[in-house]
Design a protein around this motif. Structure first.
Motif, PDB file in Angstrom:
ATOM      1  N   LYS A  90      19.274  19.510  32.248  1.00 56.35           N
ATOM      2  CA  LYS A  90      18.040  18.725  32.292  1.00 56.35           C
ATOM      3  C   LYS A  90      16.894  19.602  32.740  1.00 56.35           C
ATOM      4  O   LYS A  90      17.091  20.708  33.280  1.00 56.35           O
ATOM      5  CB  LYS A  90      18.180  17.528  33.241  1.00 56.35           C
ATOM      6  N   ASN A 240      17.394  15.958  25.503  1.00 57.44           N
ATOM      7  CA  ASN A 240      18.421  15.746  26.532  1.00 57.44           C
ATOM      8  C   ASN A 240      17.890  14.896  27.681  1.00 57.44           C
ATOM      9  O   ASN A 240      17.653  13.721  27.501  1.00 57.44           O
ATOM     10  CB  ASN A 240      18.982  17.092  27.015  1.00 57.44           C
ATOM     11  N   LEU A 241      17.668  15.499  28.843  1.00 57.26           N
ATOM     12  CA  LEU A 241      17.222  14.755  30.027  1.00 57.26           C
ATOM     13  C   LEU A 241      15.921  15.349  30.547  1.00 57.26           C
ATOM     14  O   LEU A 241      15.841  16.566  30.769  1.00 57.26           O
ATOM     15  CB  LEU A 241      18.277  14.816  31.146  1.00 57.26           C
ATOM     16  N   THR A 258      16.547   9.771  29.462  1.00 59.06           N
ATOM     17  CA  THR A 258      17.968  10.097  29.553  1.00 59.06           C
ATOM     18  C   THR A 258      18.648   9.844  28.212  1.00 59.06           C
ATOM     19  O   THR A 258      18.665   8.714  27.733  1.00 59.06           O
ATOM     20  CB  THR A 258      18.660   9.226  30.622  1.00 59.06           C
TER      21      THR A 258
END
Length: 398
Positions: A90, A240-241, A258
């Motif tokens: 992340k 992704n995050l 998320t």
């Protein structure tokens, strides 16, 4: 026949605790009592499904130690048991100048907590990781991942049943009696006797603690976190995050993006007072529980101090435009039309009488009772480590 241990609550912490006791002392007779019809119905089943790395937590705290140890145990458990996860990494993004020192503090905490390969990334490098993000600077955290904690909990349930552990559902604990010989846990369906009681009741952990002699002077304040989902045609905006730099005054991480294990992308959550402990919708109100919250001296002090922030969160709850504006700090091009309603979770936040929102895990005990009084995020990531700690306490008492 009396059990050695009764665990109240079949969320991930309760089942992880049972599994660790069984792993260390296979002959221990354990009964798990759960008021719902299956495991992981509340906090475990409503969280964002992130495997946290330990970046945020004060070095040396229970949160930091349990998160890092729990992270390693969770990865190993999932590899051994075939539970899917994805260590996608992340980024934490500073979007304003005043956030840069806070970003440095996060980086230093991560290093002190033993995270390997943390990396500062420039504004241009942010674009390489997440092409639609805008920020001044960021941190790339390669350890962070995604998982479905309901699947982990189902696997724990399966292994516990195979090991001879007994689990009963649809039984709410209404009374606990204790004398010199045993503890009696009473539900609407019957009575269960045991040597030790472990309280992993989550949103009702304070209520269960107050049924025991090891009473807690904490109150669980329920905070609902509401999510939007990115519509299918907008999911390309997030790889992704993506997390903001959190406000250090609050035990919440701020609205973030998320990618989910089951597919799709969540955006959120906010953090608003829930009007009942299991209040997943705005319309969910339990007047008795709300009265308890509003009259708790600690909550009154929190409300007086942070009323402006609280109103801002409530406004975002009712205004999609305001929620979108908060998300635009990270991804400027996101629009209201990219979002559709998602799920919600309720966080059991322990609050003391003086207005302190407990940021760390809290386990209180006496001779025959162990109460998990505060197990906020990253409790799911940390669950096997928390289970190890509680198992050690329990086995010393038996």
């Amino acid at each position: 026949m009396a059990k050695d241990v009764i665990i109240i609550g079949a969320g991930i912490v309760g089942l992880a605790t049972a599994w660790k006791i069984k792993s260390n002392a296979p002959n221990t007779e354990i009964l798990i009592i759960e008021k719902e019809k299956e495991p992981a119905v509340h906090q475990t089943g409503h969280n964002s499904g992130v495997i946290h790395s330990g970046l945020y937590y004060k070095p040396g705290s229970l949160k930091a130690r349990n998160c890092i140890e729990g992270y390693n145990q969770m990865i190993a458990f999932c590899q051994e048991e075939g539970v899917d996860f994805d260590l996608c990494g992340k980024i934490v993004v500073a979007t304003e100048q005043h956030e840069l020192p806070l970003l440095d503090t996060l980086y230093e905490r991560g290093v002190q907590n033993g995270l390997q390969n943390l990396k500062y990334i420039s504004s241009d490098e942010l674009k390489e990781c997440e092409p639609h993000v805008a920020g001044l600077k960021g941190i790339h955290v390669p350890q962070t991942g995604i998982i479905d904690y309901k699947q982990v909990t189902k696997k724990l349930e399966e292994k516990l049943l195979q090991s001879g552990c007994e689990i009963v559902y649809n039984q709410q604990v209404i009374k606990i009696e204790s004398d010199s010989t045993c503890r009696t846990v009473i539900t609407a369906s019957g009575e269960h006797q045991t040597t030790l009681v472990v309280n992993c009741a989550g949103l009702y952990s304070d209520k269960v603690a107050n049924l025991t002699p090891a009473k807690s002077d904490l109150k669980i304040i329920p905070f609902r976190g509401e999510y939007y989902k990115l519509k299918e045609g907008s999911e390309h905006l997030v790889k992704n995050l993506i997390y903001p730099v959190p406000d250090p005054n609050f035990p919440f991480l701020g609205v973030h993006f998320t990618r989910m294990m089951k597919g799709g992308v969540e955006a959120g959550p906010n953090a608003v007072l829930a009007f009942q402990r299991e209040g997943y919708k705005k319309s969910d109100i339990n007047l008795a529980e709300l009265f308890e919250t509003l009259t708790w001296p600690g909550f009154q002090k929190v409300a007086m101090k942070y009323w402006k922030t609280g109103f801002g969160e409530m406004y975002r709850s009712f205004s999609k435009a305001a929620f979108t504006k908060a998300l635009q700090k990270l991804i400027p091009e996101i629009k209201e039309s990219d979002l559709e309603p998602g799920g919600a979770g309720v966080r059991a936040q322990a609050c003391d009488r003086n207005g302190g929102l407990l940021d760390d895990f809290s386990i209180q005990e006496n001779e025959h009772f162990v109460n998990v009084c505060n197990a906020p995020s990253p409790a799911a990531t940390s669950s096997l480590a928390i289970g190890t700690s509680i198992s050690n306490i329990v086995l010393k008492k038996l």
